[in-house]
Design an enzyme around this catalytic site. Structure first.
Site, PDB file in Angstrom:
ATOM      1  N   LYS A   1       8.672 -24.412  -8.210  1.00 47.52           N
ATOM      2  CA  LYS A   1       9.252 -23.189  -8.778  1.00 47.52           C
ATOM      3  C   LYS A   1       9.132 -21.922  -7.918  1.00 47.52           C
ATOM      4  O   LYS A   1      10.076 -21.537  -7.248  1.00 47.52           O
ATOM      5  CB  LYS A   1       8.683 -22.965 -10.174  1.00 47.52           C
ATOM      6  CG  LYS A   1       9.177 -24.054 -11.152  1.00 47.52           C
ATOM      7  CD  LYS A   1       9.017 -23.650 -12.586  1.00 47.52           C
ATOM      8  CE  LYS A   1       9.846 -24.546 -13.505  1.00 47.52           C
ATOM      9  NZ  LYS A   1       9.201 -25.781 -13.950  1.00 47.52           N
TER      10      LYS A   1
ATOM     11  N   ASP B   1      -0.593 -30.598 -11.609  1.00 51.94           N
ATOM     12  CA  ASP B   1       0.797 -30.167 -11.470  1.00 51.94           C
ATOM     13  C   ASP B   1       0.808 -28.651 -11.620  1.00 51.94           C
ATOM     14  O   ASP B   1       0.709 -28.126 -12.732  1.00 51.94           O
ATOM     15  CB  ASP B   1       1.643 -30.856 -12.544  1.00 51.94           C
ATOM     16  CG  ASP B   1       3.106 -30.437 -12.514  1.00 51.94           C
ATOM     17  OD1 ASP B   1       3.414 -29.402 -11.890  1.00 51.94           O
ATOM     18  OD2 ASP B   1       3.925 -31.134 -13.129  1.00 51.94           O
TER      19      ASP B   1
ATOM     20  N   PHE C   1       4.674 -31.634 -19.191  1.00 55.54           N
ATOM     21  CA  PHE C   1       6.003 -31.732 -18.565  1.00 55.54           C
ATOM     22  C   PHE C   1       5.822 -31.892 -17.062  1.00 55.54           C
ATOM     23  O   PHE C   1       5.147 -31.090 -16.423  1.00 55.54           O
ATOM     24  CB  PHE C   1       6.859 -30.494 -18.847  1.00 55.54           C
ATOM     25  CG  PHE C   1       8.255 -30.645 -18.279  1.00 55.54           C
ATOM     26  CD1 PHE C   1       9.215 -31.391 -18.955  1.00 55.54           C
ATOM     27  CD2 PHE C   1       8.590 -30.096 -17.048  1.00 55.54           C
ATOM     28  CE1 PHE C   1      10.483 -31.568 -18.418  1.00 55.54           C
ATOM     29  CE2 PHE C   1       9.856 -30.268 -16.511  1.00 55.54           C
ATOM     30  CZ  PHE C   1      10.812 -31.001 -17.194  1.00 55.54           C
TER      31      PHE C   1
HETATM   32  C1  LIG Z   1       9.523 -27.183 -13.938  1.00 56.39           C
HETATM   33  C2  LIG Z   1       8.396 -28.138 -13.866  1.00 56.39           C
HETATM   34  C3  LIG Z   1       8.529 -29.382 -13.234  1.00 56.39           C
HETATM   35  C4  LIG Z   1       9.851 -29.898 -12.716  1.00 56.39           C
HETATM   36  O1  LIG Z   1      10.345 -29.144 -11.645  1.00 56.39           O
HETATM   37  P1  LIG Z   1      11.862 -29.350 -11.157  1.00 56.39           P
HETATM   38  O2  LIG Z   1      11.960 -28.477  -9.946  1.00 56.39           O
HETATM   39  O3  LIG Z   1      12.752 -28.938 -12.283  1.00 56.39           O
HETATM   40  O4  LIG Z   1      12.013 -30.794 -10.834  1.00 56.39           O
HETATM   41  C5  LIG Z   1       7.404 -30.179 -13.113  1.00 56.39           C
HETATM   42  N1  LIG Z   1       6.219 -29.773 -13.595  1.00 56.39           N
HETATM   43  C6  LIG Z   1       6.046 -28.590 -14.205  1.00 56.39           C
HETATM   44  C7  LIG Z   1       4.699 -28.186 -14.685  1.00 56.39           C
HETATM   45  C8  LIG Z   1       7.135 -27.729 -14.370  1.00 56.39           C
HETATM   46  O5  LIG Z   1       6.978 -26.566 -15.011  1.00 56.39           O
END
Ligand SMILES: *Cc1c(COP(=O)(O)O)cnc(C)c1O
Length: 419
Positions: free
Chosen positions: A267, A238, A153
Protein backbone atom coordinates in the site's frame (compact mmCIF):
# COMPACT_ATOMS: atom_id res chain seq x y z
CA UNK A 1 -22.08 36.99 -20.59
CA UNK A 2 -19.82 35.04 -22.98
CA UNK A 3 -17.68 33.81 -20.04
CA UNK A 4 -20.71 32.54 -18.15
CA UNK A 5 -21.95 30.68 -21.25
CA UNK A 6 -18.49 29.17 -21.79
CA UNK A 7 -18.19 28.06 -18.15
CA UNK A 8 -21.68 26.60 -18.20
CA UNK A 9 -20.97 24.67 -21.38
CA UNK A 10 -17.60 23.42 -20.03
CA UNK A 11 -19.44 22.08 -16.99
CA UNK A 12 -22.02 20.47 -19.26
CA UNK A 13 -19.24 18.82 -21.31
CA UNK A 14 -17.54 17.54 -18.12
CA UNK A 15 -20.86 16.14 -16.86
CA UNK A 16 -21.52 14.44 -20.21
CA UNK A 17 -18.02 12.93 -20.24
CA UNK A 18 -18.47 11.62 -16.72
CA UNK A 19 -21.83 10.11 -17.68
CA UNK A 20 -20.22 8.46 -20.72
CA UNK A 21 -17.45 6.98 -18.54
CA UNK A 22 -20.09 5.58 -16.12
CA UNK A 23 -21.89 3.89 -19.03
CA UNK A 24 -18.66 2.33 -20.33
CA UNK A 25 -17.62 1.26 -16.83
CA UNK A 26 -21.00 -0.38 -16.19
CA UNK A 27 -20.96 -2.13 -19.58
CA UNK A 28 -17.33 -3.21 -19.93
CA UNK A 29 -15.46 -3.38 -16.64
CA UNK A 30 -15.98 -6.63 -14.71
CA UNK A 31 -18.49 -6.08 -11.96
CA UNK A 32 -16.16 -6.61 -9.01
CA UNK A 33 -16.47 -3.13 -7.48
CA UNK A 34 -19.48 -1.36 -5.97
CA UNK A 35 -18.41 2.13 -7.01
CA UNK A 36 -19.22 5.27 -5.08
CA UNK A 37 -21.14 7.86 -7.14
CA UNK A 38 -18.19 10.16 -7.84
CA UNK A 39 -15.43 10.40 -10.46
CA UNK A 40 -12.16 11.97 -9.36
CA UNK A 41 -10.00 13.86 -11.82
CA UNK A 42 -7.34 15.62 -9.72
CA UNK A 43 -5.61 15.50 -6.36
CA UNK A 44 -3.23 17.60 -4.27
CA UNK A 45 -2.14 16.86 -0.73
CA UNK A 46 -5.15 15.68 1.26
CA UNK A 47 -7.58 17.09 -1.31
CA UNK A 48 -9.33 15.60 -4.34
CA UNK A 49 -11.54 17.19 -7.00
CA UNK A 50 -14.28 15.42 -8.91
CA UNK A 51 -15.26 15.80 -12.58
CA UNK A 52 -17.62 18.64 -11.66
CA UNK A 53 -14.97 20.62 -9.79
CA UNK A 54 -16.21 19.82 -6.27
CA UNK A 55 -13.47 19.60 -3.62
CA UNK A 56 -13.14 16.75 -1.11
CA UNK A 57 -10.99 16.16 1.96
CA UNK A 58 -9.53 12.68 1.47
CA UNK A 59 -9.42 10.68 4.71
CA UNK A 60 -8.94 7.37 2.93
CA UNK A 61 -5.86 8.16 0.76
CA UNK A 62 -6.55 5.44 -1.79
CA UNK A 63 -6.87 2.92 1.10
CA UNK A 64 -3.67 3.86 2.97
CA UNK A 65 -1.72 4.19 -0.30
CA UNK A 66 -1.26 7.95 -0.83
CA UNK A 67 0.54 8.43 2.48
CA UNK A 68 2.53 11.47 1.36
CA UNK A 69 -0.65 13.02 -0.08
CA UNK A 70 -1.77 13.25 -3.68
CA UNK A 71 0.78 14.46 -6.21
CA UNK A 72 3.49 15.31 -3.69
CA UNK A 73 5.91 17.48 -5.75
CA UNK A 74 8.94 15.32 -4.85
CA UNK A 75 7.17 12.07 -5.74
CA UNK A 76 5.89 13.58 -9.00
CA UNK A 77 9.36 14.89 -9.91
CA UNK A 78 11.03 11.55 -9.16
CA UNK A 79 8.54 9.56 -11.24
CA UNK A 80 8.55 12.06 -14.11
CA UNK A 81 12.32 12.07 -14.28
CA UNK A 82 12.59 8.28 -14.06
CA UNK A 83 9.84 7.79 -16.67
CA UNK A 84 11.84 9.93 -19.07
CA UNK A 85 15.07 8.02 -18.29
CA UNK A 86 14.30 4.30 -17.90
CA UNK A 87 11.01 2.68 -16.95
CA UNK A 88 11.62 -1.03 -17.11
CA UNK A 89 14.23 -3.62 -18.06
CA UNK A 90 13.00 -6.74 -16.12
CA UNK A 91 14.73 -8.45 -13.23
CA UNK A 92 17.19 -10.16 -15.55
CA UNK A 93 19.26 -7.02 -14.96
CA UNK A 94 20.26 -5.00 -11.95
CA UNK A 95 18.93 -1.47 -11.70
CA UNK A 96 20.41 0.91 -9.17
CA UNK A 97 17.19 2.33 -7.80
CA UNK A 98 15.97 -1.14 -6.77
CA UNK A 99 19.23 -1.90 -4.95
CA UNK A 100 19.12 1.48 -3.19
CA UNK A 101 15.51 0.87 -2.14
CA UNK A 102 16.43 -2.58 -0.79
CA UNK A 103 19.32 -1.08 1.18
CA UNK A 104 17.11 1.61 2.69
CA UNK A 105 14.33 -0.80 3.70
CA UNK A 106 16.88 -3.08 5.36
CA UNK A 107 18.50 -0.14 7.18
CA UNK A 108 15.10 1.03 8.43
CA UNK A 109 14.05 -2.41 9.70
CA UNK A 110 15.29 -5.61 11.34
CA UNK A 111 15.45 -7.66 8.14
CA UNK A 112 18.27 -8.80 5.86
CA UNK A 113 16.80 -9.36 2.40
CA UNK A 114 13.83 -8.21 0.37
CA UNK A 115 11.88 -9.57 -2.59
CA UNK A 116 9.96 -6.90 -4.50
CA UNK A 117 6.42 -7.50 -5.79
CA UNK A 118 3.70 -5.38 -7.36
CA UNK A 119 1.03 -5.66 -4.67
CA UNK A 120 0.21 -6.79 -1.17
CA UNK A 121 -1.27 -10.12 -2.23
CA UNK A 122 1.86 -10.89 -4.24
CA UNK A 123 4.08 -9.98 -1.29
CA UNK A 124 2.10 -12.43 0.85
CA UNK A 125 2.41 -15.10 -1.85
CA UNK A 126 6.19 -14.86 -1.55
CA UNK A 127 5.97 -15.11 2.23
CA UNK A 128 3.79 -18.25 1.97
CA UNK A 129 6.02 -19.83 -0.67
CA UNK A 130 9.18 -19.23 1.33
CA UNK A 131 7.56 -20.53 4.53
CA UNK A 132 6.54 -23.74 2.76
CA UNK A 133 9.95 -24.22 1.16
CA UNK A 134 11.89 -23.49 4.34
CA UNK A 135 9.76 -26.01 6.26
CA UNK A 136 10.91 -28.81 3.92
CA UNK A 137 14.36 -28.69 5.51
CA UNK A 138 12.98 -29.96 8.84
CA UNK A 139 12.21 -33.41 7.43
CA UNK A 140 8.60 -33.58 8.67
CA UNK A 141 6.32 -34.53 5.76
CA UNK A 142 3.35 -32.56 7.17
CA UNK A 143 5.23 -29.39 8.07
CA UNK A 144 3.41 -27.17 5.58
CA UNK A 145 0.61 -25.75 7.71
CA UNK A 146 -0.14 -22.03 7.82
CA UNK A 147 -2.02 -20.62 10.81
CA UNK A 148 -3.73 -17.25 10.36
CA UNK A 149 -6.38 -15.27 12.22
CA UNK A 150 -10.12 -15.13 11.77
CA UNK A 151 -11.29 -11.73 10.48
CA UNK A 152 -7.90 -11.18 8.82
CA UNK A 153 -7.24 -9.95 5.28
CA UNK A 154 -4.23 -10.97 3.20
CA UNK A 155 -5.25 -10.43 -0.43
CA UNK A 156 -7.30 -11.80 -3.32
CA UNK A 157 -5.19 -14.48 -5.01
CA UNK A 158 -6.19 -18.11 -4.44
CA UNK A 159 -3.53 -18.63 -1.75
CA UNK A 160 -4.13 -15.29 -0.03
CA UNK A 161 -7.95 -15.65 0.11
CA UNK A 162 -7.21 -19.01 1.71
CA UNK A 163 -4.94 -17.35 4.28
CA UNK A 164 -7.66 -14.71 4.81
CA UNK A 165 -9.81 -15.88 7.72
CA UNK A 166 -13.13 -14.66 6.30
CA UNK A 167 -15.38 -17.12 4.42
CA UNK A 168 -16.95 -14.33 2.31
CA UNK A 169 -13.68 -13.92 0.37
CA UNK A 170 -13.34 -17.70 -0.20
CA UNK A 171 -16.89 -18.66 -1.13
CA UNK A 172 -17.24 -19.88 -4.72
CA UNK A 173 -13.52 -20.35 -5.33
CA UNK A 174 -13.13 -23.84 -3.88
CA UNK A 175 -11.21 -26.08 -3.84
CA UNK A 176 -8.81 -23.94 -1.84
CA UNK A 177 -5.16 -24.94 -1.27
CA UNK A 178 -4.69 -27.39 1.61
CA UNK A 179 -2.97 -26.76 4.92
CA UNK A 180 -4.54 -23.49 6.16
CA UNK A 181 -6.27 -23.08 9.50
CA UNK A 182 -7.65 -20.13 11.45
CA UNK A 183 -7.68 -18.98 15.04
CA UNK A 184 -9.66 -16.23 16.79
CA UNK A 185 -7.54 -13.05 16.86
CA UNK A 186 -5.97 -12.11 20.21
CA UNK A 187 -6.80 -15.53 21.72
CA UNK A 188 -3.52 -16.93 23.04
CA UNK A 189 -4.97 -20.28 24.14
CA UNK A 190 -6.44 -20.90 20.68
CA UNK A 191 -3.13 -20.06 19.04
CA UNK A 192 -1.30 -22.43 21.38
CA UNK A 193 -3.73 -25.20 20.48
CA UNK A 194 -3.39 -24.57 16.73
CA UNK A 195 0.41 -24.35 16.38
CA UNK A 196 2.49 -27.53 16.30
CA UNK A 197 5.64 -29.01 14.80
CA UNK A 198 3.69 -29.25 11.53
CA UNK A 199 3.25 -25.47 11.39
CA UNK A 200 5.32 -23.77 8.67
CA UNK A 201 4.23 -20.24 9.57
CA UNK A 202 1.97 -18.09 11.71
CA UNK A 203 0.64 -15.20 9.60
CA UNK A 204 -0.82 -12.15 11.37
CA UNK A 205 -1.64 -8.48 10.83
CA UNK A 206 -0.36 -6.58 13.91
CA UNK A 207 -3.47 -4.41 13.49
CA UNK A 208 -6.28 -5.97 11.46
CA UNK A 209 -7.14 -3.41 8.79
CA UNK A 210 -9.95 -4.63 6.52
CA UNK A 211 -11.29 -6.48 9.57
CA UNK A 212 -12.08 -3.14 11.26
CA UNK A 213 -8.88 -1.57 12.70
CA UNK A 214 -8.36 -4.05 15.54
CA UNK A 215 -4.92 -3.93 17.19
CA UNK A 216 -3.31 -7.13 18.45
CA UNK A 217 -2.36 -7.14 22.11
CA UNK A 218 1.32 -7.16 23.02
CA UNK A 219 0.89 -10.47 24.87
CA UNK A 220 -0.66 -12.05 21.80
CA UNK A 221 2.18 -11.13 19.46
CA UNK A 222 4.73 -12.16 22.10
CA UNK A 223 2.97 -15.54 22.43
CA UNK A 224 2.98 -15.90 18.63
CA UNK A 225 6.74 -15.19 18.62
CA UNK A 226 7.39 -17.82 21.29
CA UNK A 227 5.18 -20.44 19.64
CA UNK A 228 6.85 -19.89 16.27
CA UNK A 229 10.32 -20.28 17.84
CA UNK A 230 9.37 -23.36 19.81
CA UNK A 231 7.95 -25.08 16.71
CA UNK A 232 10.54 -24.03 14.10
CA UNK A 233 7.82 -22.04 12.35
CA UNK A 234 8.12 -18.59 10.82
CA UNK A 235 6.32 -15.61 12.27
CA UNK A 236 5.06 -13.50 9.35
CA UNK A 237 3.57 -10.05 9.89
CA UNK A 238 1.42 -8.67 7.09
CA UNK A 239 2.21 -4.95 7.32
CA UNK A 240 0.72 -4.15 3.93
CA UNK A 241 -1.62 -1.64 5.58
CA UNK A 242 0.20 -0.89 8.85
CA UNK A 243 3.67 -0.32 7.37
CA UNK A 244 5.40 2.79 6.01
CA UNK A 245 4.71 5.09 8.95
CA UNK A 246 0.92 4.65 8.99
CA UNK A 247 0.81 3.92 12.74
CA UNK A 248 3.29 6.62 13.75
CA UNK A 249 6.24 4.19 13.70
CA UNK A 250 7.79 2.99 10.46
CA UNK A 251 6.51 -0.56 11.11
CA UNK A 252 3.69 -1.53 13.47
CA UNK A 253 5.82 -4.32 14.99
CA UNK A 254 7.99 -1.58 16.56
CA UNK A 255 5.09 -0.65 18.87
CA UNK A 256 5.11 -4.20 20.21
CA UNK A 257 8.79 -5.01 20.52
CA UNK A 258 8.11 -8.26 18.66
CA UNK A 259 10.19 -8.77 15.52
CA UNK A 260 8.75 -11.23 12.99
CA UNK A 261 10.89 -13.37 10.65
CA UNK A 262 9.09 -12.06 7.60
CA UNK A 263 7.22 -8.81 6.94
CA UNK A 264 5.16 -7.92 3.88
CA UNK A 265 4.54 -4.41 2.56
CA UNK A 266 2.67 -2.72 -0.26
CA UNK A 267 0.00 0.00 0.00
CA UNK A 268 1.96 3.07 1.20
CA UNK A 269 5.32 1.91 -0.17
CA UNK A 270 4.99 3.58 -3.58
CA UNK A 271 2.75 6.47 -2.51
CA UNK A 272 0.33 5.56 -5.33
CA UNK A 273 2.66 3.71 -7.64
CA UNK A 274 2.12 -0.08 -7.35
CA UNK A 275 4.95 -1.82 -5.50
CA UNK A 276 5.07 -4.41 -2.72
CA UNK A 277 7.84 -6.12 -0.80
CA UNK A 278 8.51 -9.20 1.30
CA UNK A 279 11.32 -8.73 3.82
CA UNK A 280 12.95 -11.62 5.66
CA UNK A 281 15.75 -12.32 8.13
CA UNK A 282 17.73 -15.33 9.27
CA UNK A 283 17.29 -18.58 7.34
CA UNK A 284 14.04 -17.23 5.86
CA UNK A 285 16.12 -14.64 3.98
CA UNK A 286 18.20 -17.37 2.34
CA UNK A 287 15.43 -19.86 1.47
CA UNK A 288 14.55 -18.71 -2.02
CA UNK A 289 17.20 -19.34 -4.66
CA UNK A 290 17.36 -18.76 -8.45
CA UNK A 291 14.28 -20.20 -10.13
CA UNK A 292 12.12 -20.28 -6.97
CA UNK A 293 10.20 -17.08 -7.58
CA UNK A 294 10.11 -14.05 -9.82
CA UNK A 295 8.12 -11.20 -11.29
CA UNK A 296 8.31 -9.47 -14.65
CA UNK A 297 7.36 -6.03 -13.43
CA UNK A 298 8.33 -5.93 -9.77
CA UNK A 299 10.83 -3.41 -8.46
CA UNK A 300 11.18 -1.67 -11.82
CA UNK A 301 13.22 1.52 -12.01
CA UNK A 302 9.94 3.46 -12.12
CA UNK A 303 8.44 1.69 -9.08
CA UNK A 304 11.70 2.01 -7.14
CA UNK A 305 11.95 5.72 -7.92
CA UNK A 306 8.48 6.22 -6.43
CA UNK A 307 9.28 4.24 -3.26
CA UNK A 308 12.63 5.97 -2.81
CA UNK A 309 10.90 9.35 -3.08
CA UNK A 310 8.27 8.26 -0.53
CA UNK A 311 11.02 7.28 1.93
CA UNK A 312 12.68 10.69 1.39
CA UNK A 313 9.43 12.52 2.14
CA UNK A 314 8.61 10.42 5.23
CA UNK A 315 12.06 11.20 6.65
CA UNK A 316 12.39 14.85 5.66
CA UNK A 317 8.85 15.86 6.64
CA UNK A 318 8.97 13.73 9.83
CA UNK A 319 5.70 12.06 8.90
CA UNK A 320 5.90 9.39 11.59
CA UNK A 321 5.88 12.09 14.27
CA UNK A 322 3.11 13.88 12.37
CA UNK A 323 1.03 10.69 12.28
CA UNK A 324 1.42 10.32 16.06
CA UNK A 325 0.63 13.97 16.83
CA UNK A 326 -2.27 14.50 14.42
CA UNK A 327 -3.57 10.99 15.12
CA UNK A 328 -3.78 11.79 18.85
CA UNK A 329 -5.49 15.11 18.07
CA UNK A 330 -8.00 13.36 15.78
CA UNK A 331 -8.80 10.74 18.44
CA UNK A 332 -9.42 13.53 20.99
CA UNK A 333 -11.79 15.28 18.56
CA UNK A 334 -13.58 11.98 17.90
CA UNK A 335 -14.01 11.49 21.65
CA UNK A 336 -15.62 14.97 21.83
CA UNK A 337 -17.89 13.91 18.97
CA UNK A 338 -18.83 10.78 20.88
CA UNK A 339 -19.79 12.87 23.92
CA UNK A 340 -22.04 15.05 21.73
CA UNK A 341 -23.62 12.09 19.86
CA UNK A 342 -23.59 9.11 22.23
CA UNK A 343 -26.59 7.58 20.47
CA UNK A 344 -24.57 7.10 17.27
CA UNK A 345 -20.85 7.37 18.00
CA UNK A 346 -18.89 4.82 19.99
CA UNK A 347 -15.22 4.75 20.95
CA UNK A 348 -12.47 5.53 18.44
CA UNK A 349 -9.76 2.91 18.02
CA UNK A 350 -6.47 2.46 16.18
CA UNK A 351 -2.90 3.69 16.24
CA UNK A 352 -1.35 6.78 14.62
CA UNK A 353 -3.35 7.60 11.51
CA UNK A 354 -4.85 4.13 11.15
CA UNK A 355 -8.14 4.86 12.88
CA UNK A 356 -11.74 3.78 13.09
CA UNK A 357 -14.85 5.23 14.68
CA UNK A 358 -17.12 2.58 16.13
CA UNK A 359 -20.85 3.29 15.82
CA UNK A 360 -23.53 2.27 18.26
CA UNK A 361 -26.11 1.93 15.44
CA UNK A 362 -25.74 0.16 12.05
CA UNK A 363 -25.57 3.38 9.99
CA UNK A 364 -21.97 3.35 8.72
CA UNK A 365 -22.92 3.26 5.03
CA UNK A 366 -25.43 6.10 5.38
CA UNK A 367 -22.88 8.24 7.25
CA UNK A 368 -20.16 7.54 4.66
CA UNK A 369 -22.62 8.54 1.90
CA UNK A 370 -23.55 11.76 3.72
CA UNK A 371 -19.84 12.53 4.25
CA UNK A 372 -19.18 12.11 0.52
CA UNK A 373 -22.06 14.51 -0.24
CA UNK A 374 -20.51 16.99 2.21
CA UNK A 375 -16.99 16.62 0.75
CA UNK A 376 -15.27 14.14 3.07
CA UNK A 377 -13.99 10.75 1.97
CA UNK A 378 -14.08 8.01 4.61
CA UNK A 379 -14.81 4.31 4.35
CA UNK A 380 -17.36 1.97 5.95
CA UNK A 381 -16.32 -1.42 7.31
CA UNK A 382 -19.47 -3.42 7.86
CA UNK A 383 -22.47 -1.61 9.35
CA UNK A 384 -20.89 -0.12 12.42
CA UNK A 385 -17.35 1.05 11.66
CA UNK A 386 -16.05 4.12 9.83
CA UNK A 387 -12.41 3.83 8.81
CA UNK A 388 -10.00 6.75 8.45
CA UNK A 389 -6.64 6.37 6.70
CA UNK A 390 -5.73 9.94 5.75
CA UNK A 391 -2.43 10.98 4.18
CA UNK A 392 0.31 11.13 6.85
CA UNK A 393 0.81 14.77 5.84
CA UNK A 394 -2.50 16.07 7.27
CA UNK A 395 -2.59 18.94 9.74
CA UNK A 396 -4.60 19.32 12.93
CA UNK A 397 -6.76 21.77 10.94
CA UNK A 398 -7.54 18.99 8.43
CA UNK A 399 -8.49 16.70 11.31
CA UNK A 400 -10.81 19.38 12.75
CA UNK A 401 -12.39 19.94 9.32
CA UNK A 402 -12.97 16.20 8.88
CA UNK A 403 -14.64 15.84 12.31
CA UNK A 404 -16.82 18.89 11.59
CA UNK A 405 -18.04 17.35 8.33
CA UNK A 406 -18.48 13.95 9.97
CA UNK A 407 -20.66 15.60 12.61
CA UNK A 408 -22.85 17.23 9.94
CA UNK A 409 -23.22 13.83 8.28
CA UNK A 410 -24.17 12.19 11.60
CA UNK A 411 -26.81 14.87 12.21
CA UNK A 412 -28.16 14.48 8.66
CA UNK A 413 -28.37 10.69 8.98
CA UNK A 414 -29.91 10.93 12.47
CA UNK A 415 -32.65 13.15 11.03
CA UNK A 416 -33.73 10.43 8.55
CA UNK A 417 -33.06 7.33 10.65
CA UNK A 418 -34.43 8.49 14.02
CA UNK A 419 -37.15 6.10 15.08
C1 LIG B 1 -4.71 -4.38 1.16
C2 LIG B 1 -4.13 -5.51 1.91
C3 LIG B 1 -3.62 -6.64 1.25
C4 LIG B 1 -3.74 -6.84 -0.24
O1 LIG B 1 -3.01 -5.91 -0.97
P1 LIG B 1 -3.25 -5.77 -2.56
O2 LIG B 1 -2.21 -4.78 -2.99
O3 LIG B 1 -4.65 -5.32 -2.76
O4 LIG B 1 -3.01 -7.12 -3.14
C5 LIG B 1 -3.00 -7.62 2.02
N1 LIG B 1 -2.90 -7.49 3.35
C6 LIG B 1 -3.38 -6.43 4.02
C7 LIG B 1 -3.21 -6.33 5.49
C8 LIG B 1 -4.02 -5.40 3.32
O5 LIG B 1 -4.53 -4.36 3.98
Amino acid sequence: MTTITKTASAAAVAAAEEEQARVWDAAHVMKTYARQPVTFVRGRGARLWDARGKEYLDFLAGIAVCSVGHCHPRLVAAVQEQAATLMHVSNLYLTEGQARLARRLIELSDFERVFFSNSGAEANEVALKLARKRAKAFGRPNKFRIVSALNSFHGRTIATITATGQPKYQKGFEPLPAGFSYVPFNDIAALKAAVSGDTAAILLEPIQGEGGILPATREYLQAARELADRNDALLIFDEVQTGMGRTGRMWAYQHYGVVPDVMTLAKGLGGGFPIGACLARGDAAETLVPGDHGSTFAGSPLAASAANAVLDVIADEELQANARRVGAHLVARLEDLRRRHPHTVGPARGVGLMLAVGLTRPVARQIVGACLDAGLIVNAIGDDTIRMLPPLTITEGDADAAVETLEKAIVAVAAVTAS
